[in-house]
Design a protein around this motif. Structure first.
Motif, PDB file in Angstrom:
ATOM      1  N   GLU A  14      39.165   6.499  68.071  1.00 34.50           N
ATOM      2  CA  GLU A  14      39.687   6.978  66.800  1.00 34.50           C
ATOM      3  C   GLU A  14      38.873   6.417  65.643  1.00 34.50           C
ATOM      4  OE1 GLU A  14      43.839   6.827  64.192  1.00 34.50           O
ATOM      5  OE2 GLU A  14      43.872   6.367  66.324  1.00 34.50           O
ATOM      6  N   GLU A  15      38.524   5.120  65.719  1.00 34.59           N
ATOM      7  CA  GLU A  15      37.736   4.490  64.658  1.00 34.59           C
ATOM      8  C   GLU A  15      36.340   5.108  64.581  1.00 34.59           C
ATOM      9  OE1 GLU A  15      37.845   0.383  65.676  1.00 34.59           O
ATOM     10  OE2 GLU A  15      39.924   0.097  65.006  1.00 34.59           O
ATOM     11  N   LEU A  16      35.732   5.350  65.748  1.00 32.64           N
ATOM     12  CA  LEU A  16      34.398   5.951  65.775  1.00 32.64           C
ATOM     13  C   LEU A  16      34.419   7.390  65.266  1.00 32.64           C
ATOM     14  CD1 LEU A  16      33.175   4.478  69.170  1.00 32.64           C
ATOM     15  CD2 LEU A  16      32.124   4.054  66.932  1.00 32.64           C
ATOM     16  N   GLU A  17      35.508   8.105  65.545  1.00 30.87           N
ATOM     17  CA  GLU A  17      35.635   9.461  65.028  1.00 30.87           C
ATOM     18  C   GLU A  17      35.767   9.438  63.510  1.00 30.87           C
ATOM     19  OE1 GLU A  17      37.835  13.449  66.476  1.00 30.87           O
ATOM     20  OE2 GLU A  17      39.214  11.809  65.945  1.00 30.87           O
ATOM     21  N   ASN A  18      36.523   8.482  62.985  1.00 32.50           N
ATOM     22  CA  ASN A  18      36.674   8.353  61.532  1.00 32.50           C
ATOM     23  C   ASN A  18      35.347   8.008  60.857  1.00 32.50           C
ATOM     24  OD1 ASN A  18      39.424   8.919  61.646  1.00 32.50           O
ATOM     25  ND2 ASN A  18      40.015   6.765  61.778  1.00 32.50           N
ATOM     26  N   GLU A  19      34.441   7.385  61.629  1.00 33.26           N
ATOM     27  CA  GLU A  19      33.108   7.051  61.118  1.00 33.26           C
ATOM     28  C   GLU A  19      32.104   8.182  61.364  1.00 33.26           C
ATOM     29  OE1 GLU A  19      32.093   3.460  63.165  1.00 33.26           O
ATOM     30  OE2 GLU A  19      33.854   2.370  62.415  1.00 33.26           O
ATOM     31  N   ASN A  20      32.618   9.331  61.862  1.00 32.90           N
ATOM     32  CA  ASN A  20      31.772  10.498  62.166  1.00 32.90           C
ATOM     33  C   ASN A  20      30.713  10.186  63.204  1.00 32.90           C
ATOM     34  OD1 ASN A  20      33.037  12.340  60.341  1.00 32.90           O
ATOM     35  ND2 ASN A  20      31.947  11.356  58.644  1.00 32.90           N
ATOM     36  N   GLN A  21      31.054   9.316  64.163  1.00 31.65           N
ATOM     37  CA  GLN A  21      30.131   8.962  65.231  1.00 31.65           C
ATOM     38  C   GLN A  21      30.318   9.816  66.481  1.00 31.65           C
ATOM     39  OE1 GLN A  21      27.659   6.424  64.968  1.00 31.65           O
ATOM     40  NE2 GLN A  21      28.263   6.713  62.833  1.00 31.65           N
ATOM     41  N   LEU A  22      31.526  10.374  66.651  1.00 28.20           N
ATOM     42  CA  LEU A  22      31.824  11.175  67.832  1.00 28.20           C
ATOM     43  C   LEU A  22      33.004  12.094  67.533  1.00 28.20           C
ATOM     44  CD1 LEU A  22      34.613   9.685  68.883  1.00 28.20           C
ATOM     45  CD2 LEU A  22      33.036   8.125  69.970  1.00 28.20           C
ATOM     46  N   LYS A  23      33.308  12.954  68.492  1.00 32.61           N
ATOM     47  CA  LYS A  23      34.476  13.828  68.384  1.00 32.61           C
ATOM     48  C   LYS A  23      35.360  13.583  69.600  1.00 32.61           C
ATOM     49  CE  LYS A  23      35.887  18.701  68.280  1.00 32.61           C
ATOM     50  NZ  LYS A  23      36.897  18.482  67.218  1.00 32.61           N
ATOM     51  N   ARG A  24      36.621  13.241  69.343  1.00 30.35           N
ATOM     52  CA  ARG A  24      37.555  13.016  70.454  1.00 30.35           C
ATOM     53  C   ARG A  24      37.976  14.341  71.077  1.00 30.35           C
ATOM     54  NH1 ARG A  24      42.549   9.783  68.657  1.00 30.35           N
ATOM     55  NH2 ARG A  24      42.244  10.989  66.733  1.00 30.35           N
ATOM     56  N   VAL A  25      38.040  14.346  72.397  1.00 30.93           N
ATOM     57  CA  VAL A  25      38.547  15.496  73.151  1.00 30.93           C
ATOM     58  C   VAL A  25      39.530  14.966  74.189  1.00 30.93           C
ATOM     59  CG1 VAL A  25      36.466  16.888  72.813  1.00 30.93           C
ATOM     60  CG2 VAL A  25      36.625  15.373  74.797  1.00 30.93           C
ATOM     61  N   TYR A  26      40.208  15.875  74.859  1.00 30.42           N
ATOM     62  CA  TYR A  26      41.184  15.450  75.871  1.00 30.42           C
ATOM     63  C   TYR A  26      40.484  14.627  76.944  1.00 30.42           C
ATOM     64  CZ  TYR A  26      44.725  15.613  79.503  1.00 30.42           C
ATOM     65  OH  TYR A  26      45.652  15.266  80.464  1.00 30.42           O
ATOM     66  N   GLY A  27      40.948  13.402  77.138  1.00 28.96           N
ATOM     67  CA  GLY A  27      40.411  12.533  78.183  1.00 28.96           C
ATOM     68  C   GLY A  27      39.200  11.724  77.801  1.00 28.96           C
ATOM     69  N   GLY A  28      38.753  11.807  76.527  1.00 29.26           N
ATOM     70  CA  GLY A  28      37.577  11.032  76.142  1.00 29.26           C
ATOM     71  C   GLY A  28      36.990  11.475  74.819  1.00 29.26           C
ATOM     72  N   ALA A  29      35.658  11.581  74.767  1.00 30.79           N
ATOM     73  CA  ALA A  29      34.976  11.954  73.528  1.00 30.79           C
ATOM     74  C   ALA A  29      33.624  12.564  73.855  1.00 30.79           C
ATOM     75  CB  ALA A  29      34.796  10.735  72.616  1.00 30.79           C
ATOM     76  N   ILE A  30      33.086  13.331  72.907  1.00 33.78           N
ATOM     77  CA  ILE A  30      31.772  13.942  73.053  1.00 33.78           C
ATOM     78  C   ILE A  30      30.930  13.602  71.837  1.00 33.78           C
ATOM     79  CG2 ILE A  30      32.579  15.849  74.512  1.00 33.78           C
ATOM     80  CD1 ILE A  30      32.565  17.623  72.013  1.00 33.78           C
ATOM     81  N   LYS A  31      29.616  13.727  72.009  1.00 38.56           N
ATOM     82  CA  LYS A  31      28.693  13.451  70.919  1.00 38.56           C
ATOM     83  C   LYS A  31      28.733  14.590  69.905  1.00 38.56           C
ATOM     84  CE  LYS A  31      23.895  12.134  70.050  1.00 38.56           C
ATOM     85  NZ  LYS A  31      24.222  10.826  69.452  1.00 38.56           N
ATOM     86  N   ILE A  32      28.657  14.257  68.643  1.00 37.37           N
ATOM     87  CA  ILE A  32      28.624  15.259  67.587  1.00 37.37           C
ATOM     88  C   ILE A  32      27.201  15.778  67.438  1.00 37.37           C
ATOM     89  CG2 ILE A  32      28.904  15.676  65.121  1.00 37.37           C
ATOM     90  CD1 ILE A  32      31.074  13.564  65.078  1.00 37.37           C
ATOM     91  N   ASN A  33      27.069  17.079  67.403  1.00 38.25           N
ATOM     92  CA  ASN A  33      25.786  17.708  67.093  1.00 38.25           C
ATOM     93  C   ASN A  33      26.016  18.680  65.937  1.00 38.25           C
ATOM     94  OD1 ASN A  33      23.236  18.715  67.047  1.00 38.25           O
ATOM     95  ND2 ASN A  33      23.381  19.848  68.968  1.00 38.25           N
ATOM     96  N   TYR A  34      25.668  18.240  64.740  1.00 39.10           N
ATOM     97  CA  TYR A  34      25.961  19.038  63.555  1.00 39.10           C
ATOM     98  C   TYR A  34      25.064  20.264  63.450  1.00 39.10           C
ATOM     99  CZ  TYR A  34      28.773  15.122  61.904  1.00 39.10           C
ATOM    100  OH  TYR A  34      29.721  14.146  61.783  1.00 39.10           O
TER     101      TYR A  34
END
Length: 261
Positions: free
Chosen positions: A43-63
């Motif tokens: 959640e903290e990393l998502e708030n820092e725009n480092q990743l996107k949370r998905v069900y069961g984990g997270a994925i890398k953001i590719n803008y």
């Protein structure tokens, strides 16, 4: 956040850069903390725009969903690209036959090749062709230049397509300097553009040595079209070191990673 917490978040990002995604249960096992703690980190990393949370984990953001124009890329990270270009040029020997791929990073290496003798350079890049012809006219470059013709992509100042691929079949080279849009240890190198990816495969197949030029923005990124597995790459030149989690994979696939100084 404690120092330990920041180190754990760094580990999560390194794992994400390696695989493009992370699963909560894998992170629980890796970091030896609760799933609730992992969710808080994500959640903290998502708030820092480092990743996107998905069900069961997270994925890398590719803008970026499409390749930026040549003019946009030309002014982006110019200093890093210059260092990479200089390091790439240092691998070129007299009498080499080269492919210099389209790209603003590969373009920078041309300026450092003027003291090499008897080079043969093949390119699909209109800016690279212009620079080389200018050096020939000023008697600063005495090698041979071959331009691969084909479908013109005006936005990117390059040629691609079936005609370009057919023409490339006639050439075999010592070294191919390849530009890419993404590189991942597991998934290899990739491109936004299908035609560019297909031509990149031909470059790699027809070269004795394949050298990928990639600034830090390409690391841990996987774009739409796969060019090749990392085992097809001999050397990567970047402005930063490879992620620590890539070390074993790079060694297993025989990839030499050079940090441009």
């Amino acid at each position: 956040m404690s120092l330990v917490g920041e180190e754990r978040k760094d580990t999560i990002m390194n794992m994400l850069n390696y695989a493009g995604k992370v699963r909560t249960n894998e992170l629980v096992e890796k970091l030896q903390v609760s799933s609730e703690t992992i969710r808080r980190y994500l959640e903290e990393l998502e708030n820092e725009n480092q990743l996107k949370r998905v069900y069961g984990g997270a994925i890398k953001i590719n803008y970026d969903r499409e390749e930026p124009s040549h003019l946009t890329r030309e002014v982006s990270r110019a200093e890093e690209k210059k260092r990479i270009g200089r390091a790439a040029a240092s691998l070129v020997q007299d009498n080499d036959v080269l492919i210099i791929d389209d790209g603003t990073t590969t373009l920078h290496m041309i300026h450092f090749l003027m003291n090499r003798k008897n080079l043969k350079i093949i390119t699909i890049s209109v800016p690279a062709l212009n620079i080389l012809m200018d050096y020939v006219n000023k008697e600063l470059f005495t090698g041979e230049i071959y331009f691969i013709g084909g479908k013109v992509q005006s936005k990117h100042f390059r040629t691609v397509g079936t005609l370009a691929e057919q023409m490339m079949q006639s050439f075999f080279v010592d070294k191919a300097f390849i530009s890419i849009d993404g590189i991942m240890a597991q998934h290899g190198i990739s491109s936004y553009d299908c035609d560019k990816a297909i031509l990149g495969k031909r470059f790699i197949e027809n070269s004795k040595e394949n050298i990928v030029l990639a600034d830090h923005s390409k690391i841990g990124v996987s774009t739409f079209y796969k060019v090749a597995d990392l085992k097809k790459v001999d050397t990567v030149i970047s402005d930063v070191a490879a992620p620590k989690e890539w070390k074993d994979e790079l060694e297993a696939k025989g990839v030499n990673w050079i940090v441009a100084e």
